[in-house]
Design a protein around this motif. Structure first.
Motif, short mmCIF file in Angstrom:
data_model
loop_
_atom_site.label_atom_id
_atom_site.label_comp_id
_atom_site.label_asym_id
_atom_site.label_seq_id
_atom_site.Cartn_x
_atom_site.Cartn_y
_atom_site.Cartn_z
N ALA A 212 1.09 -7.19 -0.74
CA ALA A 212 -0.12 -6.42 -1.05
C ALA A 212 -0.53 -5.57 0.16
N LEU A 213 -0.42 -6.15 1.34
CA LEU A 213 -0.77 -5.42 2.56
C LEU A 213 0.15 -4.22 2.76
N GLY A 214 1.44 -4.47 2.63
CA GLY A 214 2.42 -3.40 2.83
C GLY A 214 2.23 -2.29 1.82
N GLN A 215 2.02 -2.69 0.57
CA GLN A 215 1.84 -1.71 -0.51
C GLN A 215 0.59 -0.87 -0.27
N ALA A 216 -0.51 -1.52 0.14
CA ALA A 216 -1.75 -0.79 0.37
C ALA A 216 -1.53 0.28 1.44
N PHE A 217 -0.84 -0.09 2.47
CA PHE A 217 -0.64 0.83 3.59
C PHE A 217 0.25 2.00 3.21
N PHE A 218 1.35 1.69 2.52
CA PHE A 218 2.27 2.75 2.07
C PHE A 218 1.57 3.67 1.09
N SER A 219 0.85 3.05 0.16
CA SER A 219 0.23 3.83 -0.89
C SER A 219 -0.81 4.81 -0.34
N LEU A 220 -1.45 4.44 0.75
CA LEU A 220 -2.46 5.35 1.29
C LEU A 220 -1.84 6.36 2.27
N SER A 221 -0.52 6.40 2.36
CA SER A 221 0.19 7.37 3.20
C SER A 221 -0.20 7.26 4.68
N LEU A 222 -0.39 6.01 5.14
CA LEU A 222 -0.83 5.86 6.52
C LEU A 222 0.33 5.50 7.44
N GLY A 223 0.08 5.59 8.74
CA GLY A 223 1.00 5.07 9.72
C GLY A 223 2.03 6.04 10.26
#
Ligand code: TRP
Length: 463
Positions: A212-223
């Motif tokens: 869930a953490l990884g998906q949230a981060f990827f989905s918001l186009s961050l990093g």
């Protein structure tokens, strides 16, 4: 300077473009399935918490760095820190280039499926495995998709990216609502919704939290500095904090809606039985065409085409943002004229994506590329690149961005930047953002990145 680089013309234009970057294949094929498998509504609550507590502060930071410096990620870190910190920007640009190389392949499939649906070829679902090895076709679709992406990016910020987002995002929203209303009228719809949403806290375990953490981060186009880049085109009249909240909310809402659309369809096909539902590519490309077929020829064509058009639109606003990052770098740092930077990068990234394209059954050495950790099945080249570029680089990038903001640029400078254009600020929100970038984000994001690397590349078992 600012006018030369371009700028978003309106508040809503920026929000739509950034939300467009966020809303993509990740929302429509990954999120719903993760919810269904990972505890339904319990997962949704968890996911929302991560988006707002962990990702939102990083988003605010990225936009603020961009707007403060009016530069691409490499230039931005150089300007605010010391030369060495620009390595974060460079890592981000490399991640973006790699992600786009395989993302465009899948976007090409979505576009190809749209053309198949228009012709009423529902059998394509059963032939998914053959379709993705039809090298002539998928190369062509990949070229078209990259071409359209490059065309939009070549028109610049307000005339290209903003204008496209203003057309594509509202259309996407209407299409998704239309499909949900229709899907809910189908037999068995409620079974699908139940599978999707009935909370089951016993499903929540370490692995689910981690994904869930990884998906949230990827989905918001961050990093990777996508939002530093978009932020560099935002005017000082805009409220960064409010915009980031709206972008996050839009992304989560579209992901949530995608599940309301997909599971009733699946339940209709399987007559209510939700056992053995596949995730990811299988669900979208192999299962759904069968659903559209069962709706009858005319309706099937309409619903099927609309679905894959929607998927293509979602992917397009994301590929646009992925391409803009290296382009901004070439324009700012290497003084290359925008059209040359755009088309040169687009061709380069398309070529870089060829091994990914061939790694789904066309070339054996790429299909069974490596066997990682204690897996019993080989990972293909495409997933391997995903593992490096998105699963490892993005969380590490996010941790480094937070560390940079908290300890190098310093939170008082961040606060000064986000105060510009921000009316009716809620002090506790600023306090929380500061606290998150100082402690929560570096620790949690750093941990996710390290776990991924140890688990996948060094065979250390965590779950
Ligand atoms: N967020 C997009 C999705 O969910 C993918 C994406 C676009 C992305 N731009 C990005 C991911 C930048 C990370 C960084 O499909």
């Amino acid at each position: 300077m600012a006018t030369e680089r371009g700028q978003f013309n309106s508040r809503i234009g920026f929000i739509l473009a950034a939300a467009g970057s966020a809303v993509g294949l990740g929302n429509i094929w990954k999120f719903p399935f993760e919810v269904g498998q990972g505890g339904g509504a319990a997962f949704v609550v968890l996911y929302l918490t991560f988006c707002f507590l962990l990702c939102f502060p990083v988003m605010v930071s990225e936009i603020a760095i961009g707007r403060k410096t009016q530069l691409n990620p490499v230039g931005a870190f150089k300007k605010l820190g010391h030369g060495n910190w620009s390595i974060i920007g460079l890592l981000g640009i490399i991640a973006g280039v790699l992600i786009l190389s395989f993302y465009n392949v899948v976007a090409g499939w979505a576009f190809g499926y749209f053309l198949e649906m228009v012709q009423g070829n529902f059998g394509i679902g059963k032939e998914f495995g053959t379709f993705i090895t039809d090298v002539t076709k998928i190369s062509l679709y990949g070229i078209v998709f990259m071409g359209v992406t490059a065309f939009i990016v070549s028109r610049g910020i307000s005339g290209g990216i903003e204008r496209a987002a203003k057309i594509l995002m509202p259309t996407l929203f209407i299409l998704i609502l239309g499909l949900i209303f229709y899907a809910l009228t189908l037999d068995g719809a409620m079974e699908g919704i139940k599978f999707y949403l009935v909370p089951d806290f016993s499903e929540i375990n370490g692995e689910v939290v981690y994904s869930a953490l990884g998906q949230a981060f990827f989905s918001l186009s961050l990093g990777m500095g996508a939002l530093i880049t978009y932020g560099s085109y935002v005017s000082r009249k805009q409220n960064i904090v409010r915009s980031a909240a709206l972008i996050t909310l839009t992304d989560v809402s579209i992901a949530f809606l995608a599940g309301l659309m997909i599971f009733p369809f699946v339940a209709y096909l399987s007559q209510g039985s939700m056992e053995g539902v596949e995730g990811g590519a299988g669900l979208i490309f192999a299962t759904l065409p069968g659903v559209f077929e069962s709706l009858g020829p005319t309706l099937g064509i309409v619903i099927g085409s609309v679905f894959f058009l929607l998927l293509s639109f979602a992917a397009l606003t994301s590929t646009v943002s992925l391409l803009e990052v290296p382009v901004a770098y070439l324009v700012d740092e290497k003084k290359i004229k925008r059209p040359y930077a755009v088309w040169g990068m687009a061709i380069f990234i398309f070529l870089l994506g060829i091994p990914s394209m061939l790694s789904n059954g066309s070339v054996e050495a790429l299909t069974s590329f490596v066997t990682l950790g204690d897996d019993d099945k080989a990972t293909n080249f495409m997933d391997f690149i995903g593992l490096i570029a998105s699963d490892s680089f993005l969380p590490i990038g996010g941790a480094l961005i937070s560390i940079f903001v908290a300890y190098i640029w310093k939170t008082n400078n961040l606060n000064e930047e986000i105060a510009i254009g921000r009316e009716n600020a809620i002090p506790i929100v600023t306090k929380y953002i500061n606290f998150a970038v100082m402690f929560i984000c570096p620790v949690i994001l750093g941990t996710i990145g390290i776990i991924t690397i140890l688990d996948r590349f060094f065979g250390v078992q965590f779950f």
